[in-house]
Design an enzyme around this catalytic site. Structure first.
Site, PDB file in Angstrom:
ATOM      1  N   VAL A  15     -28.098  40.848  34.306  1.00  0.00           N
ATOM      2  CA  VAL A  15     -29.157  41.214  35.241  1.00  0.00           C
ATOM      3  C   VAL A  15     -29.308  40.181  36.349  1.00  0.00           C
ATOM      4  O   VAL A  15     -29.333  40.505  37.533  1.00  0.00           O
ATOM      5  CB  VAL A  15     -30.495  41.377  34.467  1.00  0.00           C
ATOM      6  CG1 VAL A  15     -31.688  41.387  35.414  1.00  0.00           C
ATOM      7  CG2 VAL A  15     -30.459  42.652  33.649  1.00  0.00           C
ATOM      8  N   ARG A  38     -21.289  28.951  31.745  1.00  0.00           N
ATOM      9  CA  ARG A  38     -21.482  30.099  32.640  1.00  0.00           C
ATOM     10  C   ARG A  38     -21.553  29.612  34.101  1.00  0.00           C
ATOM     11  O   ARG A  38     -20.912  30.189  34.976  1.00  0.00           O
ATOM     12  CB  ARG A  38     -22.768  30.830  32.243  1.00  0.00           C
ATOM     13  CG  ARG A  38     -23.227  31.923  33.194  1.00  0.00           C
ATOM     14  CD  ARG A  38     -22.487  33.213  32.961  1.00  0.00           C
ATOM     15  NE  ARG A  38     -23.092  34.338  33.668  1.00  0.00           N
ATOM     16  CZ  ARG A  38     -22.411  35.367  34.116  1.00  0.00           C
ATOM     17  NH1 ARG A  38     -21.102  35.450  33.926  1.00  0.00           N
ATOM     18  NH2 ARG A  38     -23.003  36.356  34.733  1.00  0.00           N
ATOM     19  N   THR A  83     -34.115  39.323  25.939  1.00  0.00           N
ATOM     20  CA  THR A  83     -35.236  39.650  25.052  1.00  0.00           C
ATOM     21  C   THR A  83     -34.709  40.495  23.888  1.00  0.00           C
ATOM     22  O   THR A  83     -34.900  41.719  23.865  1.00  0.00           O
ATOM     23  CB  THR A  83     -36.340  40.422  25.816  1.00  0.00           C
ATOM     24  OG1 THR A  83     -35.724  41.433  26.625  1.00  0.00           O
ATOM     25  CG2 THR A  83     -37.161  39.514  26.690  1.00  0.00           C
ATOM     26  N   THR A 118     -36.994  42.716  29.905  1.00  0.00           N
ATOM     27  CA  THR A 118     -37.709  43.861  29.338  1.00  0.00           C
ATOM     28  C   THR A 118     -38.625  43.373  28.225  1.00  0.00           C
ATOM     29  O   THR A 118     -38.166  42.692  27.292  1.00  0.00           O
ATOM     30  CB  THR A 118     -36.693  44.879  28.765  1.00  0.00           C
ATOM     31  OG1 THR A 118     -35.762  45.206  29.796  1.00  0.00           O
ATOM     32  CG2 THR A 118     -37.398  46.134  28.291  1.00  0.00           C
ATOM     33  N   CYS A 258     -30.174  46.971  25.242  1.00  0.00           N
ATOM     34  CA  CYS A 258     -31.343  47.658  25.809  1.00  0.00           C
ATOM     35  C   CYS A 258     -31.818  48.833  24.954  1.00  0.00           C
ATOM     36  O   CYS A 258     -32.873  48.750  24.334  1.00  0.00           O
ATOM     37  CB  CYS A 258     -31.003  48.138  27.216  1.00  0.00           C
ATOM     38  SG  CYS A 258     -30.764  46.776  28.360  1.00  0.00           S
TER      39      CYS A 258
HETATM   40  N1  LIG Z   1     -27.931  44.116  30.552  1.00  0.00           N
HETATM   41  C1  LIG Z   1     -28.545  45.124  31.130  1.00  0.00           C
HETATM   42  O1  LIG Z   1     -27.931  46.072  31.566  1.00  0.00           O
HETATM   43  C2  LIG Z   1     -30.044  45.150  31.291  1.00  0.00           C
HETATM   44  C3  LIG Z   1     -30.599  46.223  31.995  1.00  0.00           C
HETATM   45  C4  LIG Z   1     -31.958  46.251  32.186  1.00  0.00           C
HETATM   46  C5  LIG Z   1     -32.743  45.238  31.665  1.00  0.00           C
HETATM   47  N2  LIG Z   1     -32.172  44.217  30.957  1.00  0.00           N
HETATM   48  C6  LIG Z   1     -33.048  43.154  30.468  1.00  0.00           C
HETATM   49  O2  LIG Z   1     -32.839  42.022  31.284  1.00  0.00           O
HETATM   50  C7  LIG Z   1     -32.969  40.837  30.503  1.00  0.00           C
HETATM   51  C8  LIG Z   1     -31.707  39.995  30.631  1.00  0.00           C
HETATM   52  O3  LIG Z   1     -30.635  40.715  30.083  1.00  0.00           O
HETATM   53  P1  LIG Z   1     -29.122  40.358  30.390  1.00  0.00           P
HETATM   54  O4  LIG Z   1     -28.326  41.502  29.902  1.00  0.00           O
HETATM   55  O5  LIG Z   1     -28.968  39.915  31.783  1.00  0.00           O
HETATM   56  O6  LIG Z   1     -28.915  39.117  29.423  1.00  0.00           O
HETATM   57  P2  LIG Z   1     -27.680  38.086  29.447  1.00  0.00           P
HETATM   58  O7  LIG Z   1     -27.602  37.523  28.086  1.00  0.00           O
HETATM   59  O8  LIG Z   1     -26.486  38.734  30.064  1.00  0.00           O
HETATM   60  O9  LIG Z   1     -28.152  36.965  30.458  1.00  0.00           O
HETATM   61  C9  LIG Z   1     -29.216  36.124  30.224  1.00  0.00           C
HETATM   62  C10 LIG Z   1     -28.882  34.768  30.781  1.00  0.00           C
HETATM   63  O10 LIG Z   1     -30.034  33.951  30.603  1.00  0.00           O
HETATM   64  C11 LIG Z   1     -29.602  32.669  30.227  1.00  0.00           C
HETATM   65  N3  LIG Z   1     -30.717  32.005  29.569  1.00  0.00           N
HETATM   66  C12 LIG Z   1     -31.177  32.163  28.316  1.00  0.00           C
HETATM   67  N4  LIG Z   1     -32.250  31.386  28.116  1.00  0.00           N
HETATM   68  C13 LIG Z   1     -32.467  30.724  29.269  1.00  0.00           C
HETATM   69  C14 LIG Z   1     -33.420  29.778  29.670  1.00  0.00           C
HETATM   70  N5  LIG Z   1     -34.372  29.367  28.852  1.00  0.00           N
HETATM   71  N6  LIG Z   1     -33.337  29.287  30.911  1.00  0.00           N
HETATM   72  C15 LIG Z   1     -32.362  29.693  31.756  1.00  0.00           C
HETATM   73  N7  LIG Z   1     -31.425  30.596  31.427  1.00  0.00           N
HETATM   74  C16 LIG Z   1     -31.492  31.107  30.193  1.00  0.00           C
HETATM   75  C17 LIG Z   1     -28.402  32.899  29.344  1.00  0.00           C
HETATM   76  O11 LIG Z   1     -27.587  31.752  29.285  1.00  0.00           O
HETATM   77  C18 LIG Z   1     -27.736  34.086  30.048  1.00  0.00           C
HETATM   78  O12 LIG Z   1     -26.761  33.674  30.972  1.00  0.00           O
HETATM   79  C19 LIG Z   1     -33.272  41.284  29.089  1.00  0.00           C
HETATM   80  O13 LIG Z   1     -34.655  41.334  28.909  1.00  0.00           O
HETATM   81  C20 LIG Z   1     -32.719  42.699  29.063  1.00  0.00           C
HETATM   82  O14 LIG Z   1     -33.362  43.511  28.118  1.00  0.00           O
HETATM   83  C21 LIG Z   1     -30.831  44.158  30.776  1.00  0.00           C
END
Ligand SMILES: NC(=O)c1ccc[n+]([C@@H]2O[C@H](COP(=O)([O-])OP(=O)(O)OC[C@H]3O[C@@H](n4cnc5c(N)ncnc54)[C@H](O)[C@@H]3O)[C@@H](O)[C@H]2O)c1
Length: 417
Positions: A15, A38, A83, A118, A258
């Site tokens: 995201v 990363r 999350t 989320t 998700c």
């Molecule tokens: N993946 C999707 O398609 C999608 C779609 C809609 C919503 N979401 C929501 O968006 C949010 C993120 O999902 P994602 O898929 O991008 O996750 P992800 O795991 O791909 O990315 C999260 C990033 O956050 C970093 N991170 C973790 N803790 C951290 C901290 N304390 N400080 C700084 N960086 C930190 C991780 O290293 C990682 O690179 C979640 O709540 C998810 O439910 C995801």
């Protein structure tokens, strides 16, 4: 509030990265992630999630910043950290908590903190707000302001991109909501919707995915019913889908970050206020049990101790994301029944699979398996030469309907949901 705000995005995953790059076309944007590997990869132009190309990364003005003093220059902080749920399927807010602590140490008077992760309705204001207040010694809604903007992107989807879909925004005050509409609107042609308040925006996101989960659960349930009747769910759906208002959902394993997770956030919030989320949890149970149900049906079609080739391991097609994939449940369930399962996935990272699931995947399939199971419909699987992969009277098990419209070589048995 701010004519030309500086933005910090915290969490550069599926995201956060596309969002930060899209915003960096219009604003000064700093990207921060706790995962140093990363950041190093992104600096070198490699996005392991496959969402952005090398060119998109190297052309971007996005700055990767690790120095907290520099990050403090931002006016708007956007939090996009994971999350997930814990082992009891309860919200695991540890990343949100630690990111909030970090952001709390950066904000000052007038800062805006927007969550995109989320969560359940109320989380931003009741859980995150107090952490930010404690770390900053500032007061939410007075000294700094909260916002929420749910993310709708869909990994691997090259059509519905962060800059081409309607963005819901909400703010603690009208001015903050307007600011967020202006900021997000700059990247997506002003296609924004201002929700009534933060809790409404949080609620809208969580039901989008709960709705999908429940609909897939219905299709999975009827797949089981029709399977016992000797009907293929795909044949039935093809006929039913000709009705103008029939909802086009397909059966299968519901994994990922998700759809299989967010309904638990909603269920948790419901239980907290004394409502039993019967439909939501019933859908979860059906979908979570789908791998076992498919394994039982496959077992009935297989010889004892069959050699099986499992095609695909990721949680969905054409993405490398293996988080919460339900293919692992299918593999383990078949192994428990005494079968020998080799997993092949040309898109997933073999080291990541080993680290997360203690499973070794094969680099190249062998020949003459007793069965090939199409678990994930990655592009290219439909064209694999089934005759060589499967022994002369072996089984082609087509969970996702990959080979439905192709003629399976004579002699091979074909099974589908
Ligand atoms: N993946 C999707 O398609 C999608 C779609 C809609 C919503 N979401 C929501 O968006 C949010 C993120 O999902 P994602 O898929 O991008 O996750 P992800 O795991 O791909 O990315 C999260 C990033 O956050 C970093 N991170 C973790 N803790 C951290 C901290 N304390 N400080 C700084 N960086 C930190 C991780 O290293 C990682 O690179 C979640 O709540 C998810 O439910 C995801």
């Amino acid at each position: 509030m701010y004519e030309n705000p500086v933005i910090t995005v915290v969490g550069l995953g599926y995201v956060g990265l596309p969002l930060a790059v899209a915003l960096a076309r219009h604003f000064e944007v700093m990207g921060y992630d706790i995962d140093e590997k990363r950041i190093a990869e992104l600096r070198s132009g490699h996005d392991r999630t496959g969402e952005l190309s090398r060119g998109e990364l190297t052309d971007s003005a996005l700055e990767y910043v690790t120095d907290p003093e520099a990050l403090k220059e931002a006016h708007i902080f956007i939090v996009t950290v994971p999350t997930p749920v814990d082992a009891e399927n309860k919200p695991d807010l540890r990343a949100v908590e630690s990111a909030s602590r970090f952001v709390g140490s950066l904000i000052r008077m007038g800062s805006v903190v927007v969550y995109e992760s989320t969560v359940y309705p109320g989380c931003t204001e009741a859980f995150c707000g107090p952490i930010l207040e404690a770390e900053s010694d500032l007061i939410a809604g007075q000294d700094f302001f909260l916002g929420y903007s749910p993310e709708r992107i869909n990994p691997g989807d090259k059509v519905h991109r962060v800059d081409s879909i309607t963005k819901v925004v909400a703010g603690q005050t009208e001015k903050v909501a307007q600011l967020l509409a202006q900021v997000y609107g700059a990247m997506n042609g002003n296609d924004t919707f201002i929700a009534r308040d933060i809790r409404t925006a949080e609620a809208s996101k969580v039901i989008e995915n709960a709705q999908r989960d429940i609909n897939i659960a219905f299709v999975n349930e009827i797949a089981e019913i029709f399977g016992k009747m000797g009907l293929s769910i795909y044949d039935v759906l093809e006929a039913a889908n000709t009705k103008w208002n029939f909802l086009p959902f397909s059966p299968g394993l519901v994994g990922g970050h998700c759809i299989g997770v967010d309904p638990y956030y909603l269920a948790h919030a419901a239980e907290k206020i004394g409502v039993d989320p019967r439909v939501i949890l019933s859908g979860r149970r059906i979908n979570d049990n789908m791998a076992r149900s498919i394994a039982a049906r496959l077992d009935a079609e297989l010889p004892r101790g069959a050699r099986i080739l499992m095609l695909g391991f990721t949680f969905k097609e054409n993405v490398p994301d293996i988080r919460n994939t339900k293919v692992i449940d299918l593999v383990r369930a078949l192994e428990e029944k005494g079968h020998d399962v080799a997993v092949y996935d040309p898109i997933a990272d073999a080291d990541e699979i080993r680290a997360h699931y203690d499973l070794s995947v094969i680099e190249t399939p062998e020949l003459a398996y007793d069965a090939v199971v199409g678990a994930v419909p990655h592009s290219g699987f439909a064209e694999l030469p089934l005759r060589g992969l499967v022994r002369a009277d072996g089984l082609v098990a087509d969970i996702k309907g990959i080979w439905r419209k192709r003629s399976v070589p004579q002699g091979l048995r074909y099974w589908t949901l």
